[in-house]
Every structure is written in structure tokens, then in C-alpha cells.
Design a protein around this motif. Structure first.
Motif, PDB file in Angstrom:
ATOM      1  N   UNK A 611       0.834  -1.196   0.000  1.00 43.88           N
ATOM      2  CA  UNK A 611       0.000   0.000   0.000  1.00 43.88           C
ATOM      3  C   UNK A 611       0.873   1.252   0.000  1.00 43.88           C
ATOM      4  N   UNK A 612       0.352   2.313  -0.608  1.00 45.55           N
ATOM      5  CA  UNK A 612       0.955   3.635  -0.476  1.00 45.55           C
ATOM      6  C   UNK A 612       2.195   3.876  -1.295  1.00 45.55           C
ATOM      7  N   UNK A 613       2.659   2.898  -2.068  1.00 44.50           N
ATOM      8  CA  UNK A 613       3.888   3.031  -2.836  1.00 44.50           C
ATOM      9  C   UNK A 613       3.776   2.250  -4.142  1.00 44.50           C
ATOM     10  N   UNK A 614       4.557   2.668  -5.117  1.00 43.67           N
ATOM     11  CA  UNK A 614       4.776   1.867  -6.310  1.00 43.67           C
ATOM     12  C   UNK A 614       6.209   1.354  -6.275  1.00 43.67           C
ATOM     13  N   UNK A 615       6.401   0.129  -6.719  1.00 44.92           N
ATOM     14  CA  UNK A 615       7.741  -0.453  -6.728  1.00 44.92           C
ATOM     15  C   UNK A 615       8.229  -0.548  -8.166  1.00 44.92           C
ATOM     16  N   UNK A 616       9.527  -0.382  -8.342  1.00 40.29           N
ATOM     17  CA  UNK A 616      10.169  -0.534  -9.643  1.00 40.29           C
ATOM     18  C   UNK A 616      10.768  -1.933  -9.714  1.00 40.29           C
ATOM     19  N   UNK A 617      10.407  -2.691 -10.732  1.00 43.17           N
ATOM     20  CA  UNK A 617      10.944  -4.048 -10.887  1.00 43.17           C
ATOM     21  C   UNK A 617      12.394  -3.961 -11.353  1.00 43.17           C
ATOM     22  N   UNK A 618      13.288  -4.616 -10.616  1.00 41.35           N
ATOM     23  CA  UNK A 618      14.704  -4.661 -10.973  1.00 41.35           C
ATOM     24  C   UNK A 618      15.049  -5.915 -11.758  1.00 41.35           C
ATOM     25  N   UNK A 619      14.499  -7.056 -11.335  1.00 36.91           N
ATOM     26  CA  UNK A 619      14.820  -8.306 -12.024  1.00 36.91           C
ATOM     27  C   UNK A 619      13.725  -9.324 -11.753  1.00 36.91           C
ATOM     28  N   UNK A 620      13.685 -10.321 -12.623  1.00 40.54           N
ATOM     29  CA  UNK A 620      12.763 -11.437 -12.470  1.00 40.54           C
ATOM     30  C   UNK A 620      13.538 -12.711 -12.740  1.00 40.54           C
ATOM     31  N   UNK A 621      13.594 -13.582 -11.747  1.00 41.01           N
ATOM     32  CA  UNK A 621      14.318 -14.852 -11.860  1.00 41.01           C
ATOM     33  C   UNK A 621      15.775 -14.636 -12.267  1.00 41.01           C
ATOM     34  N   UNK A 622      16.373 -13.599 -11.706  1.00 37.77           N
ATOM     35  CA  UNK A 622      17.787 -13.325 -11.950  1.00 37.77           C
ATOM     36  C   UNK A 622      18.075 -12.569 -13.225  1.00 37.77           C
ATOM     37  N   UNK A 623      17.070 -12.318 -14.066  1.00 37.08           N
ATOM     38  CA  UNK A 623      17.273 -11.596 -15.322  1.00 37.08           C
ATOM     39  C   UNK A 623      16.826 -10.153 -15.134  1.00 37.08           C
ATOM     40  N   UNK A 624      17.718  -9.194 -15.382  1.00 38.80           N
ATOM     41  CA  UNK A 624      17.351  -7.787 -15.188  1.00 38.80           C
ATOM     42  C   UNK A 624      16.178  -7.382 -16.076  1.00 38.80           C
ATOM     43  N   UNK A 625      15.348  -6.463 -15.567  1.00 41.60           N
ATOM     44  CA  UNK A 625      14.273  -5.894 -16.372  1.00 41.60           C
ATOM     45  C   UNK A 625      14.895  -4.972 -17.415  1.00 41.60           C
ATOM     46  N   UNK A 626      14.583  -5.213 -18.690  1.00 51.77           N
ATOM     47  CA  UNK A 626      15.242  -4.495 -19.778  1.00 51.77           C
ATOM     48  C   UNK A 626      14.292  -3.659 -20.619  1.00 51.77           C
ATOM     49  N   UNK A 627      12.983  -3.766 -20.397  1.00 53.71           N
ATOM     50  CA  UNK A 627      12.027  -3.033 -21.210  1.00 53.71           C
ATOM     51  C   UNK A 627      11.692  -1.685 -20.620  1.00 53.71           C
ATOM     52  N   UNK A 628      10.461  -1.256 -20.855  1.00 50.80           N
ATOM     53  CA  UNK A 628       9.981  -0.023 -20.245  1.00 50.80           C
ATOM     54  C   UNK A 628      10.054  -0.146 -18.731  1.00 50.80           C
ATOM     55  N   UNK A 629      10.389   0.945 -18.021  1.00 49.35           N
ATOM     56  CA  UNK A 629      10.381   0.856 -16.552  1.00 49.35           C
ATOM     57  C   UNK A 629       9.052   0.283 -16.063  1.00 49.35           C
ATOM     58  N   UNK A 630       9.131  -0.761 -15.259  1.00 48.38           N
ATOM     59  CA  UNK A 630       7.933  -1.481 -14.825  1.00 48.38           C
ATOM     60  C   UNK A 630       7.619  -1.094 -13.393  1.00 48.38           C
ATOM     61  N   UNK A 631       6.688  -0.134 -13.253  1.00 46.65           N
ATOM     62  CA  UNK A 631       6.246   0.330 -11.943  1.00 46.65           C
ATOM     63  C   UNK A 631       4.955  -0.401 -11.590  1.00 46.65           C
ATOM     64  N   UNK A 632       4.949  -1.099 -10.470  1.00 48.10           N
ATOM     65  CA  UNK A 632       3.808  -1.915 -10.077  1.00 48.10           C
ATOM     66  C   UNK A 632       3.375  -1.570  -8.659  1.00 48.10           C
ATOM     67  N   UNK A 633       2.094  -1.814  -8.388  1.00 46.77           N
ATOM     68  CA  UNK A 633       1.636  -1.807  -6.999  1.00 46.77           C
ATOM     69  C   UNK A 633       1.295  -3.216  -6.541  1.00 46.77           C
ATOM     70  N   UNK A 634       1.202  -4.161  -7.501  1.00 46.04           N
ATOM     71  CA  UNK A 634       0.898  -5.557  -7.176  1.00 46.04           C
ATOM     72  C   UNK A 634       1.819  -6.438  -8.007  1.00 46.04           C
ATOM     73  N   UNK A 635       2.743  -7.113  -7.350  1.00 43.55           N
ATOM     74  CA  UNK A 635       3.747  -7.935  -8.035  1.00 43.55           C
ATOM     75  C   UNK A 635       3.304  -9.391  -7.938  1.00 43.55           C
ATOM     76  N   UNK A 636       2.940  -9.965  -9.077  1.00 44.26           N
ATOM     77  CA  UNK A 636       2.452 -11.346  -9.070  1.00 44.26           C
ATOM     78  C   UNK A 636       3.638 -12.307  -9.134  1.00 44.26           C
TER      79      UNK A 636
END
Length: 693
Positions: A611-636
Motif C-alpha cells: 500500500x501507499x507506494x509503487x515499486x520498480x521491478x529490478x529483475x525477475x528470476x535473476x534476469x534484469x528488467x530491460x524493457x519499459x520501466x515497470x512500476x507496479x503496486x501488485x507484483x504477481x
């Protein structure tokens, strides 16, 4: 999916290990009394066969651990630290100490070799292996250990070694007695009476132990989450920074109170019978008598005032603005940021949204019940200048599963009451935006057939330079949102939900069909590949990233276990081996840059919502996020996944951080991010008007 298969195999191996080695341990502990060579050889052969099968199962558990470890060490840390050593090491002792004695008796049965199979060196290694297998099974499915810490590890190993030592002393005594020719075999009535006494004592001990365990999990009648979180975490964080020692109440962290609102809304919560398009009726709780609740469509920066009136009998409610970084007092979490609204009561929320996009609102008082029953609605925040092309057909698709008692009704309704295929007219050439909102806890998967499309926003946040997508399914976790756009072609376009059964994808009935005249059809696609939001779009500058210096780091490892929660035996959803209110909260100070790692080694997806914040995705399964900055409030966080995200602590307060599969949150998977110096006058618990989930 692959990880879940390995996890299931590992648990099955742990179960069979326990059963087989437990059976073997009982058999070897019986004093051998056979007189004939033939019976001696047969018994030795049978025990050697059981050991051989047991060794295969040990090898199987090692194999499943290695396979699971391929997804990351966090997924097997408890196995490596506890489960495997307690099985592998005594199994080696069985090969070195027990097996030679049985083989010798099998080759040359005699009184001497028969007695040697009853020696502690022959019996205790098998019992130690059985005990280790049992502990491995318990820590895999009943009481998980995650992530392993030194004290729990030492406790388990110390207890294990103590029991093994006692077994050794007991069997050494029995062996000495047997070597001296005694004792005399008791009569059948005496042995039967002794067996009944032992069984009765075991049952009483088991029932008493389970009753005690259930009692220890009963939640307190009152919990102040600020006191609880600070008590648990201040020693780690330490009071520091500008706000150290300064007390700020959640009740004072409000939105503007003196200004005139730009928009006013009233939401009335009430109990209604709701008839679905299929003709089925459900007992619902609705806002303003409709499902979803009224669409609140506002502009960024406008001052919004929402008055919530509760007319639901015997039920308290609240409203949370999902994905909107409101001031803390406006967050709508009963027992944390406000007292729940009692029947006949009202509460006024005021906030000025600084974000845009597709959001939603829902009750946050017993939300695992109230959201299911219908207390939710869409909240669309538009930019000051619209980002929609002229003439765009803008459609909110809020997927929701209704329930008949405890049973879910299929298919989910995509438009409140429409639980069948919805047909709509859309002229070719018309721009279309579908705002997909998952109001359920379970993950939803969609295919869009008939046209390529662009994913233009995720969790309301615009995607930089989106490109055409086709042949990929959209995976939306509980509480998540995807906005997709396309230009209507001449042929029909169909939005269809897919359901995964093992490795097979099946089409769920219902959905949305767009065509020029509202008729026709098109066979739904069933794409196997999932859209990857971490590689989609083009990079853009962000205020921080993976190379930034983080002032706080936090790791959460998710498990499910069969145990007691609030006095009931159930599936408990644990973070780092603990459930609410003992799950680890995070204390931060304003200005902190925080990195959080999520690892899911349970059997279900966990859409983690801060709540109250958005998080920036840095990596998924050890692979860095390389596309558009992915700002989420719910990380599945799907099964077997590790996500690393980061956020700036720039919104002081006391904020829930929980799984938005709300059943999981209700059974333990919730904690808090607490700013230093922030207090709350509100309490949660059975003795208060507030129930968290």
C-alpha cells in the motif's frame, strides 16, 4: 509450473521416505526370535530389500532438491540445512553399520549373527534415518522453515541428536538383556495390555500437543500494528534520521481537509440479491446497488471526496483505493489507518491522486469475504489532457468470481453480472481500450484473438513505447491491471479467459466478443507463451535502479504449510516461515531507498501488494528488467519465481504489505512497512470493530 512439479515430487518423496523408513525402523527394533535358518534368511532378505528401496527414495529426495535448487538456492535452503542431512547421514550409517550385519546373517544364519542384527549399531541408524525422514516431511508440509536461521537449525539438530542418543542408550540396554538370555517373553494378555497403555499414552500426548499448538496460534484480541512492528524491527533498523524519536499519528496523515473538492461521490454499501445474466442469484454486498460499484473517473491532481455510507446489517466496512498512493489516513485499512465503518455509519475520504491509469477500490475490512461478495468498483484516473484517441471505445473489464456459499460459480463475470459471452458492436477502425482488472485473488490468464494489440499500461502506469503483441497470453495476478489497445478490424475480436490444468490450457466459457454488428464468432486462441512485462517496451530514465545504493534490503520467502492458525487447522500462508502477526515487517525512515526480494516456493501464486507506494521491478528470476520501466503496486510472484523490486520511502505512514490473494492474507500472508516514529490509535483483532482480512 516446472518448479511446482518438482516441489510435488519432493513432498511425495518425503512422505514415502517417512512411511518406508518408519516401517523398517519398527521391524528392525523387534527382537529376532526365529529359530530356523530359512526364517532368518527370509527376514534378513526382506529388511535388505526395504533398505534398498529406501536408498532409492533418499536418492530421489536428493534429486528433487537439486532440481528445485536450479531455480535458486532460496528454494532449497531448508532442505540443504535440515531435511537432507538428517536423512543422508544416517542412511550412510545404515550402509556402513546395519547392512553388513543383516548380510552376514543372511549368508550364515546362527544365534550369533541373529543377535548381531539386534545390536544398537544395526537398529539405531535405521531409526535415526526414519526420524530424519519424518522431520524432513514435517518441515516440507507442516511447519516450514524459511529462510533457515541459525537458531531454528540448531534447535532441530540438537533435538534430533538428543533423541538419537536416547535411542542408542535404550537399545544398548535391550541388547545387553538379550545377550544374557532375557527377559522372559510376556504372556499375550500382558503384551496386549501394555500395547493398549502405550497407544493410549500416545493418543493423549498427541491430542494434548495438538491442543496446545492450536492454542498458541490464537490471535490476540487486540493488536496495535505500530507497536507490534516497531517492537519486532527497531532493533534491526535502529532509531535514526530526522524523524527518530518524533511521534506522528496515522490519524494526522490526512488528505486536504479545508479545500473545496473538485469531485464528490457517495458510495452506499448495502446487502442485495444479485441476479446474474445466467439466471443464477447470489447474496451480494454492493456499492450503490450495482456490480461493479459506480465507476469513479477523475483527473490527476483533482481533490476527490468520497463519502462511504454503510447499510450492510451487522457488518463493518471500509474502502481502500488500490494502487493509489493516498495519504496514510485515507488508505482505508480497518484497524491500521481507521476504525471500520459500523452499520449506519459514514466515513469521508479525501485525496488528490498524483498518478494516472486504471485502478480500483474495494473494502479492506475482512476483504477476503467482502470483496468476494461484491464490495468493489473501478477508479479511473485520467491525465490532465486525455491520452485516448478521439472516438475510443473505453471498456472496463473487471473480472469477478461470484460464490454460492463456499463454491465458486463458473465462469467469472467480466462485467459485474454478465457471466456468459458478452457481445458488443464495434465498428471497424474504431480505437478500443480494454482495461482489464482482476478483482479475484487467483491469477487470470487471457488471450485476445483476432487482432494484434499493445499493452499500454500495467497497474495504471503507462508503458514506454509499446509494440504490437500477438500469440501471447496476458497473465494478471490478483488485484493487478492491464490496459490493452487495438484498432478494431473488420473481423470479430474475442477476449477469452484461459485456465491452466497441469500443462494444458483450456478455454473458460464466457468472455467478450466485439464485432461490427454484435454477431458472429471467432475461435479463441490458446497461446502457450506468456507476455513478459519485464522485457516489453523501451527503457526510460528512472530515479533509481539496480545499481543504486540501497539503505534497506528485505527478503520474503513464501511457503504454505498445514498447521494451526487462530486456533484452526488450515493451510497457513507464511513469509519467512512465519504468519501474521509474526511475519516480518519492515521499519523504514523517510527517504530510504529499499530493495525487496520475493521468492515463492509454495504451491500458489502470490500477488504481493504494498500500500501507499509503487515499486520498480529490478529483475525477475535473476534476469534484469530491460524493457519499459515497470512500476507496479501488485507484483504477481508465480510459483518458483524470484522478483527483486525497489521503492522510495516517500509516503510516511503504516502500510500493509500483503498477498492480494485475500484468502492467503487472511491465513497469515501479510505484514507491514512502518515508518519510524509513526503511531496509530487504531487496533485490530476480535475484541475490536476491525478485522484485517
Amino acid at each position: 509450473m516446472l518448479f511446482e512439479s518438482y516441489l510435488n515430487y519432493d513432498i511425495e518423496a518425503a512422505l514415502f521416505l517417512t512411511l518406508l523408513w518408519g516401517t523398517t525402523a519398527v521391524l528392525v527394533a523387534r527382537r529376532p526370535r526365529h529359530r530356523s535358518d530359512r526364517r532368518g534368511r527370509r527376514r534378513a532378505t526382506f529388511l535388505l530389500t526395504l533398505v534398498a528401496i529406501g536408498m532409492l527414495l533418499v536418492a530421489g529426495r536428493i534429486t528433487t532438491t537439486v532440481l528445485m535448487g536450479g531455480f535458486g538456492y532460496l528454494f532449497v535452503a531448508d532442505r540443504v540445512a535440515v531435511a537432507l542431512p538428517l536423512v543422508v547421514l544416517p542412511a550412510v550409517a545404515v550402509l556402513l553399520l546395519s547392512v553388513p550385519r543383516w548380510r552376514a546373517h543372511r549368508r550364515e544364519p546362527s544365534a550369533g549373527t541373529r543377535l548381531a542384527t539386534f545390536a544398537p549399531q544395526a537398529v539405531v541408524p535405521v531409526q535415526a534415518t526414519a526420524l530424519g525422514a519424518l522431520l524432513g516431511f514435517v518441515t516440507a508440509i507442516l511447519v516450514t522453515m524459511g529462510p533457515p536461521q541459525l537458531v531454528p537449525i540448531l534447535t532441530v539438530h540438537t533435538g534430533y541428536l538428543t533423541v538419537v542418543a536416547l535411542l542408542w542408550l535404550w537399545h544398548a540396554y535391550r541388547f545387553r538383556v538379550a545377550s544374557n538370555g532375557g527377559p522372559v517373553r510376556r504372556s499375550l494378555p500382558v503384551r496386549a495390555l501394555r500395547a493398549v497403555a502405550v497407544a493410549t499414552a500416545f493418543v493423549l500426548l498427541l491430542v494434548g500437543g495438538l491442543s496446545w499448538a492450536a492454542g498458541t496460534t490464537t490471535l490476540p484480541g487486540r493488536i496495535n500494528m505500530a507497536d507490534h512492528a516497531h517492537g519486532a524491527a527497531y532493533s534491526a533498523a535502529g532509531p535514526h534520521g530526522a524523524h527518530a524519536g518524533l511521534a506522528v499519528s496515522v490519524a494526522d496523515l490526512t488528505g486536504p481537509r479545508a479545500e473545496t473538492p473538485d469531485r464528490r461521490y457517495t458510495l452506499v454499501a448495502e446487502a442485495k440479491k444479485l441476479r446474474l445474466a445466467s439466471g443464477r442469484e447470489v447474496d451480494a454486498w454492493l456499492f450503490n446497488g450495482q456490480s461493479p460499484g459506480p465507476e469513479l473517473r477523475v483527473k490527476r491532481g483533482e481533490l476527490i471526496e468520497v463519502t462511504v455510507v454503510n447499510k450492510v446489517p451487522d457488518t463493518n466496512v471500509s474502502v481502500h483505493w488500490h494502487g493509489v498512493d493516498v495519504p496514510n489516513a485515507e488508505d482505508g485499512v480497518a484497524g491500521v489507518t481507521q476504525d471500520a465503518i459500523r452499520p449506519g455509519g459514514t466515513h469521508v475520504y479525501r485525496f488528490r491522486p498524483d498518478e494516472v491509469g486504471t485502478h480500483w477500490y474495494h473494502s479492506h475490512q475482512q476483504s477476503s469475504i467482502q470483496v468476494k461478495k461484491g464490495l468493489f468498483g473501478p477508479l479511473i484516473i485520467e491525465p490532465e489532457q486525455t491520452d485516448l484517441a478521439p472516438g475510443t471505445q473505453d471498456v472496463v473489464v473487471a473480472a469477478h468470481t461470484w460464490y454460492d456459499g463456499a463454491l465458486p460459480l463458473e465462469p467469472p463475470a467480466l462485467f459485474g453480472t454478465i457471466d456468459r459471452l458478452e457481445r458488443r458492436r464495434t465498428a471497424p477502425g474504431v480505437p478500443v481500450r480494454l482495461r482489464l482488472v482482476n478483482t479475484d485473488g487467483a491469477t487470470h490468464r487471457y488471450s485476445l484473438t483476432g487482432t494484434p494489440f499493445k499493452v499500454v499500461a500495467i497497474d495504471g502506469n503507462p508503458v514506454n513505447a509499446p509494440t504490437d503483441v500477438s500469440g501471447e497470453q496476458l497473465v494478471i495476478g490478483g488485484g493487478g491491471r492491464y490496459d490493452v489497445e487495438f484498432t478494431m478490424p473488420a473481423r470479430p475480436v474475442r477476449l477469452t479467459e484461459l485456465r491452466r490444468y497441469g500443462s494444458e490450457l483450456r478455454v473458460v466459457e464466457g468472455g467478450l466478443l466485439l464485432s461490427a454488428d454484435g454477431t458472429g464468432d471467432i475461435a479463441p486462441d490458446k497461446p502457450q507463451d506468456a507476455f513478459d512485462p519485464t522485457t516489453y517496451g523501451s527503457p526510460a530514465p528512472t530515479p533509481f535502479g539496480p545499481d543504486s545504493t540501497f539503505t534497506r534490503t528485505h527478503s520474503l520467502v513464501f511457503d504454505n504449510e498445514l498447521w494451526f492458525y487462530d486456533g484452526r487447522f488450515t493451510v497457513v500462508w507464511a513469509s519467512n516461515g512465519k504468519a501474521f502477526p509474526d511475519a516480518p515487517s519492515l521499519v523504514v525512515r523517510e527517504g530510504d531507498l529499499v530493495k525487496v526480494r520475493f521468492a515463492n516456493r509454495s504451491h500458489f501464486d502470490h500477488p504481493m501488494h504494498l500500500h501507499g507506494h509503487h515499486v520498480l521491478v529490478l529483475s525477475r528470476n535473476g534476469r534484469p528488467a530491460t524493457g519499459s520501466p515497470l512500476w507496479l503496486d501488485t507484483v504477481n510472484v508465480e510459483v518458483g519465481e524470484i522478483w527483486e523490486v525497489a521503492f522510495k520511502a516517500d509516503n510516511p505512514g503504516l502500510w500493509m504489505d500483503h498477498c492480494h490473494n485475500l484468502d492467503h492474507a487472511a491465513a497469515g500472508m501479510m505484514s507491514h512497512v512502518v515508518y519510524e516514529g509513526v503511531t496509530t490509535p487504531y487496533e485490530v483483532g476480535h475484541d475490536t470493530p476491525n478485522e484485517l482480512e
